[in-house]
Design an enzyme around this catalytic site. Structure first.
Site: not given
Ligand code: IPE
Ligand code: IPE
Ligand code: MG
Length: 254
Positions: A26, A31, A43, A72-73, A77, A137
């Site tokens: 996350d 970043w 990403h 799944s959530e 986005r 691995l």
């Molecule tokens: C969790 O990160 C999912 C992944 C890293 C793939 P999110 O950034 O989606 O989590 P929430 O929504 O802040 O809980």
């Molecule tokens: C995790 O980073 C990657 C995915 C969930 C795909 P985020 O995209 O959630 O980054 P933040 O949390 O918005 O910084």
């Molecule tokens: Mg995030």
């Protein structure tokens, strides 16, 4: 079907180096934002951090690495970000399959994969076939994965199995009955969970499998999570006393 040790049924053997590390990667978006860049650059940079993490596991002797790549959530986005993530996933699969195979890494992608384009599903199948011989691995990527989905999917699998084998559908369900139908049925339960990016939540990751996992949260954003950061997480793990319900005195007496 493989029946592995369950932390709630028997006390697992614990080693100094975690056998299985599960990570919520996350902080990619933040970043990038902090550098005045579009979120998607985070990403892209995150893919490099995946390579570093795989290398670190091979070097340190961690045998299973499970990464949360798309929940799944995450379909909630903005469409442009979702579409970028899909393209990045495809490109990474295309580029990395040979490299993973050459380094003894067995790739596995888990989640509700039927929601993805056929191109992605084909690449995943190629990735599975092309890396099947990997012994060093197991790299599991969770894509369109949700912990609740995993448990419900396993329950549906168990019911279908019972129906097909003439077992009463209302017979009591034991842990050992359900376990083989879970996505990570053939892997030991994670010893160490890492979440980067500063949030202290599980976000519907491996709800069943994390029952006795040691949790490590770090403010470091995923793109900055390098080998030194990985080693710091392992060092923290090595300070933990894994009691599995027992008292400290019982462990000392062992
Ligand atoms: C969790 O990160 C999912 C992944 C890293 C793939 P999110 O950034 O989606 O989590 P929430 O929504 O802040 O809980
Ligand atoms: C995790 O980073 C990657 C995915 C969930 C795909 P985020 O995209 O959630 O980054 P933040 O949390 O918005 O910084
Ligand atoms: Mg995030």
């Amino acid at each position: 079907m493989t029946q592995l040790e369950s932390s709630t049924q028997t006390i697992p053997v614990v080693s100094a180096v975690p056998q299985h590390v599960a990570v919520i990667m996350d902080g990619n978006g933040r970043w990038a934002n902090e550098r005045g860049l579009p979120r998607v650059w985070g990403h892209k940079k995150g893919v490099q951090a995946v390579r570093d993490a795989v290398r670190a596991c091979v070097e340190l002797g961690v045998s299973h690495l499970t990464l949360f790549a798309f929940s799944s959530e995450n379909w909630r986005r903005p469409p442009a970000e979702v579409s970028f993530l899909m393209k990045l996933f495809m490109r990474s699969l295309r580029r990395e399959i040979k490299n993973l195979a050459d380094n003894g890494v067995r790739l596995r992608v888990i989640g509700e994969l039927s929601a993805f384009d056929q191109t992605i599903q084909d690449l995943v199948a190629q990735g599975h076939a092309g890396t099947a011989a990997g012994q060093r691995l197991t790299l599991t990527i969770c894509a369109n994965y949700g912990g609740r989905w995993d448990i419900l999917n396993a329950m549906n699998g168990l019911l279908a199995h019972r129906a097909a084998s003439g077992i009463a559908l209302d017979a009591p369900v034991l842990e050992a009955d359900l376990q083989p139908f879970l996505q990570l049925a053939d892997l030991p339960e994670p010893d160490l969970f890492i979440r980067t990016g500063g949030e202290a939540r599980v976000s519907n990751f491996l709800l069943w499998q994390l029952a006795y996992t040691e949790l490590f949260f770090t403010p470091t954003y995923w793109p900055d999570f390098d080998k030194a950061a990985f080693m710091a997480a392992i060092a923290s793990y090595q300070q933990r006393e894994r009691r599995f319900g027992r008292t400290s005195a019982q462990l000392v007496g062992k």
